[in-house]
Motif scaffolding. Structure first.
Motif, PDB file in Angstrom:
ATOM      1  N   LEU A  83       0.806  -1.210   0.000  1.00  0.00           N
ATOM      2  CA  LEU A  83       0.000   0.000   0.000  1.00  0.00           C
ATOM      3  C   LEU A  83       0.841   1.263   0.000  1.00  0.00           C
ATOM      4  CD1 LEU A  83      -2.746  -0.957   2.580  1.00  0.00           C
ATOM      5  CD2 LEU A  83      -2.695  -1.380   0.121  1.00  0.00           C
ATOM      6  N   CYS A 124      -4.958   1.991   2.475  1.00  0.00           N
ATOM      7  CA  CYS A 124      -5.837   2.116   1.309  1.00  0.00           C
ATOM      8  C   CYS A 124      -6.775   3.288   1.547  1.00  0.00           C
ATOM      9  CB  CYS A 124      -6.667   0.838   1.125  1.00  0.00           C
ATOM     10  SG  CYS A 124      -5.723  -0.584   0.594  1.00  0.00           S
ATOM     11  N   GLN A 161      -9.737   5.927  -0.368  1.00  0.00           N
ATOM     12  CA  GLN A 161     -10.596   6.223  -1.513  1.00  0.00           C
ATOM     13  C   GLN A 161     -11.768   7.053  -1.021  1.00  0.00           C
ATOM     14  OE1 GLN A 161     -11.863   2.979  -4.011  1.00  0.00           O
ATOM     15  NE2 GLN A 161     -13.801   3.976  -4.453  1.00  0.00           N
ATOM     16  N   HIS A 195      -6.257   0.958 -10.560  1.00  0.00           N
ATOM     17  CA  HIS A 195      -5.359   0.137  -9.741  1.00  0.00           C
ATOM     18  C   HIS A 195      -5.912  -1.268  -9.550  1.00  0.00           C
ATOM     19  CE1 HIS A 195      -3.355   3.933  -8.921  1.00  0.00           C
ATOM     20  NE2 HIS A 195      -4.532   4.434  -8.577  1.00  0.00           N
ATOM     21  N   HIS A 247      -6.376  -5.307  -9.141  1.00  0.00           N
ATOM     22  CA  HIS A 247      -5.581  -6.399  -8.572  1.00  0.00           C
ATOM     23  C   HIS A 247      -5.180  -7.302  -9.742  1.00  0.00           C
ATOM     24  CE1 HIS A 247      -4.282  -9.090  -5.288  1.00  0.00           C
ATOM     25  NE2 HIS A 247      -4.588 -10.054  -6.143  1.00  0.00           N
ATOM     26  N   GLU A 286       0.381  -4.015 -11.858  1.00  0.00           N
ATOM     27  CA  GLU A 286       1.045  -3.485 -10.669  1.00  0.00           C
ATOM     28  C   GLU A 286       2.554  -3.490 -10.804  1.00  0.00           C
ATOM     29  OE1 GLU A 286       1.561  -2.063  -6.678  1.00  0.00           O
ATOM     30  OE2 GLU A 286      -0.008  -1.932  -8.187  1.00  0.00           O
ATOM     31  N   CYS A 344      -7.333  -4.459   3.139  1.00  0.00           N
ATOM     32  CA  CYS A 344      -7.861  -3.219   2.564  1.00  0.00           C
ATOM     33  C   CYS A 344      -8.875  -2.636   3.530  1.00  0.00           C
ATOM     34  CB  CYS A 344      -8.532  -3.499   1.217  1.00  0.00           C
ATOM     35  SG  CYS A 344      -7.413  -4.023  -0.071  1.00  0.00           S
ATOM     36  N   ASP A 355     -10.882   1.059  -5.481  1.00  0.00           N
ATOM     37  CA  ASP A 355      -9.950   1.050  -6.610  1.00  0.00           C
ATOM     38  C   ASP A 355      -8.522   1.055  -6.086  1.00  0.00           C
ATOM     39  OD1 ASP A 355      -8.801   1.163  -9.099  1.00  0.00           O
ATOM     40  OD2 ASP A 355      -9.075   3.328  -9.332  1.00  0.00           O
ATOM     41  N   HIS A 356      -8.117  -0.098  -5.608  1.00  0.00           N
ATOM     42  CA  HIS A 356      -6.754  -0.276  -5.105  1.00  0.00           C
ATOM     43  C   HIS A 356      -6.317  -1.708  -5.367  1.00  0.00           C
ATOM     44  CE1 HIS A 356      -3.146  -0.048  -2.704  1.00  0.00           C
ATOM     45  NE2 HIS A 356      -3.344   1.242  -2.551  1.00  0.00           N
ATOM     46  N   CYS A 411      -4.868  -3.664  -3.559  1.00  0.00           N
ATOM     47  CA  CYS A 411      -5.084  -4.556  -2.420  1.00  0.00           C
ATOM     48  C   CYS A 411      -6.426  -5.280  -2.507  1.00  0.00           C
ATOM     49  CB  CYS A 411      -4.997  -3.784  -1.112  1.00  0.00           C
ATOM     50  SG  CYS A 411      -6.331  -2.587  -0.857  1.00  0.00           S
ATOM     51  N   SER A 412      -7.367  -4.730  -3.276  1.00  0.00           N
ATOM     52  CA  SER A 412      -8.738  -5.237  -3.227  1.00  0.00           C
ATOM     53  C   SER A 412      -8.987  -6.308  -4.283  1.00  0.00           C
ATOM     54  CB  SER A 412      -9.747  -4.098  -3.397  1.00  0.00           C
ATOM     55  OG  SER A 412     -11.057  -4.609  -3.237  1.00  0.00           O
ATOM     56  N   ASN A 431     -11.710  -5.492  -6.958  1.00  0.00           N
ATOM     57  CA  ASN A 431     -10.961  -4.826  -8.027  1.00  0.00           C
ATOM     58  C   ASN A 431     -10.019  -5.755  -8.786  1.00  0.00           C
ATOM     59  OD1 ASN A 431     -10.869  -2.245  -9.243  1.00  0.00           O
ATOM     60  ND2 ASN A 431      -8.847  -1.851  -8.381  1.00  0.00           N
TER      61      ASN A 431
END
Length: 574
Positions: free
Chosen positions: A16, A20, A22, A498, A500, A505, A531, A545-546, A548-549, A553
């Protein structure tokens, strides 16, 4: 991607860099398809309820108003906590670029009205599979800035103890190259390949003229086969290698023992295994190979003998499944990658039987399908019965007298009626119910759209509500949703950035690999331990929207397939 009991992630701080974060979706934003609409399509936007009772559409370049209309009545949507109004600008059919304007709100994202408006989207969604190819380098002339070295040759794969047989004992080395990486990870799974590859082949069967004209700049482009078939073949060649020639059984997956880190595909060097033969894998394989056999029949010059080989492979897998009707996949203790385990196999037996019936013309397969007992449901990797009805309905004129043609049509249209009714009553005008907000909710919606589009086609285009509900499904994933995101990387004014997805990445490029549909809102939040900054627990807003998710995502081949189908269909039918 199948939810897994365990996920290998990088350490939290490294992944991260910070917690995280958003922001909540802008409740004042106009939610709209950020790509656009065919001129003849229904065109809707969602506007937060306020003082304004009307809207205008303006030319995006000049600001000149081109349409004025009233907003719909305010309606609450409990899954997002919003009260919203519908803006219907279907009357605007003149090609151009526009924005929607409501007093007191920022203008909407720009959108286009034009013929073949989803051409680039469709090519992008199909090209995503190329970017996820295993066992090959992606060259700059085809991949541009996303060029990369080859990963996972899979020419020396070990037979796991769970997959051992007399002919192939534990430790036997086999070769099974090619195929697509399943999702954000670098493993390959037959069960999820089943529905993914089928949907691409069905798109070709249903809309051949559209795909004949498509050039996706694949290495194989121009070889006398359409690009969608070329791309499907990359996975089909791998699938064929997953069948044990000794008995016709099919290995469930080809995998590392654990998930790789967030690295490029050429960096991991863990031993790869084929793991356990399963009934689900054999039946999904049989269904897809039966479809592929008829798809490849006209391309004998390009791939001599392949159609016949696929048919033989399909029947061999069917025979194995008949002899092993309850070989459920059980995850071995030393394997922690995705399991795609399914204990209810009646739908797999029915789907395989239906495709073999269509391909071979043998009535015994239709009888084995037990059509009177098979409901029609929205397709997913774990519920493939709906695919049987879609294929049977498409091939209705060529079926033998054994088939109940009225039943086949009724199964599709009854399901489509339910979806259309949900859409018409939804404040956001989508077929999604609250219970549809699950892992991969965006794909649930697009598979609903695929059913609706098929019902529209077999009804000879006499039910516009089916087409309109399908259009709304695509509108949703392209921005007309409670989060305001376009859920397709690289498309729209506010796309997911972003995902997963390991290559996106790890490649050092700020923009993710384009053309991928992310999973979408999922109130299950199975990744909440890693997350912690989901913006909301409400079903329609439970999206992050990361990277990590992985629960909201991640990308996956089975999620992208209906995006390919639906975008082609809406371009073709409007």
């Amino acid at each position: 991607m199948k939810p897994c009991t365990k996920r290998r992630l990088l350490p939290l701080a490294a992944l991260l860099g910070a917690a995280c974060t958003q922001a909540m979706a802008d409740s004042a934003a106009i939610k709209i398809n950020q790509v656009g609409f065919p001129p003849a399509a229904q065109k809707l936007a969602v506007v937060p309820a306020g003082k304004a009772a009307a809207f205008i559409v303006v030319d995006a370049h000049t600001g000149k108003p081109v349409l004025r209309e009233k907003l719909g009545e305010p309606k609450p949507w409990d899954v997002s906590g919003e009260t919203v109004r519908i803006a219907d600008f279907t009357a605007l059919k003149t090609p151009g670029r526009y924005r929607l304007r409501v007093a007191g709100l920022p203008d909407s994202a720009p959108f286009d009205i034009q013929g073949n408006v989803y051409r680039a989207l469709n090519i992008g969604a199909l090209k995503a599979y190329y970017y996820n190819r295993a066992s090959t380098a992606l060259l700059p002339q085809h991949a541009g800035i996303y060029a990369r070295a080859a990963g996972h040759p899979d020419t020396e794969v070990l037979v796991h103890a769970s997959a051992a047989s007399a002919g192939r004992p534990e430790g036997t080395v086999i070769s099974a190259p090619k195929g697509w990486y399943d999702a954000g990870d670098y493993n390959k799974y037959i069960v999820n390949s089943g529905i993914s590859t089928y949907t691409l082949l069905a798109a070709w069967e249903h809309f051949p003229q559209y795909f004949k004209a498509q050039d996706s700049n694949l290495p194989e482009s121009g070889n006398g086969m359409p690009d969608i078939v070329n791309e499907a073949l990359w996975n089909l060649d791998w699938m064929l290698a997953m069948q044990d020639p000794g008995d016709g059984g099919v290995y469930h997956k080809l995998t590392d023992k654990d998930f790789d880190g967030m690295v490029m595909p050429d960096q991991p060097h863990a031993t790869r295994y084929v793991v356990q033969k399963s009934t689900a894998a054999a039946l999904d394989f049989a269904a897809v190979m039966a479809v592929a056999s008829r798809v490849m029949a006209p391309f004998e010059r390009q791939r001599p003998g392949l159609s016949a080989r696929m048919r033989q492979a399909a029947e061999a897998a069917w025979g194995w499944a008949q002899a092993h009707p309850d070989q459920i996949y059980r995850q071995p203790a030393d394997i922690v990658t995705g399991d795609y385990s399914d204990s209810k196999l009646a739908d797999e037996f029915a789907w395989a039987a239906a495709e073999l019936y269509i391909t071979t013309g043998k009535d015994s397969y239709y009888q084995a399908m037990r059509p009177g007992r098979l409901p029609a449901g929205v397709p997913s990797w774990g519920n493939v019965g709906g695919l049987a009805w879609i294929s049977l309905a498409h091939h209705l004129p060529r079926l033998t007298p054994a088939a109940d043609k009225a039943l086949i049509t009724r199964r599709i249209t009854s399901l489509a009626d339910q979806l259309r009714d949900t859409w018409s009553q939804s404040p956001y005008r989508v077929p999604l119910k609250k219970t549809d907000f699950v892992w991969g909710s965006n794909a649930v919606l697009l598979n609903q759209a695929m059913v609706l589009l098929h019902a529209y086609r077999i009804g000879r285009n006499q039910q516009p509500g089916y087409l309109q509900a399908a259009q709304s499904a695509l509108d949703y994933v392209l921005g007309r949703n409670a989060t305001g995101y376009s859920f397709v990387t690289g498309f729209g004014a506010h796309p997911a950035m972003h995902p997963h997805h390991r290559p996106s990445e790890a490649d050092g490029i700020s923009a993710p690999v384009p053309g991928w549909l992310v999973g979408g809102p999922n109130p299950g939040q199975e990744d909440i331990k890693n997350c912690k900054s989901y913006p909301s627990a409400l079903p329609a807003l439970s999206y992050l929207d990361h990277v990590c998710s992985y629960a909201s995502n991640e990308v996956a081949i089975n999620w992208n397939a209906p995006l390919v189908y639906v975008s082609a269909a809406l371009n073709s039918l409007q």
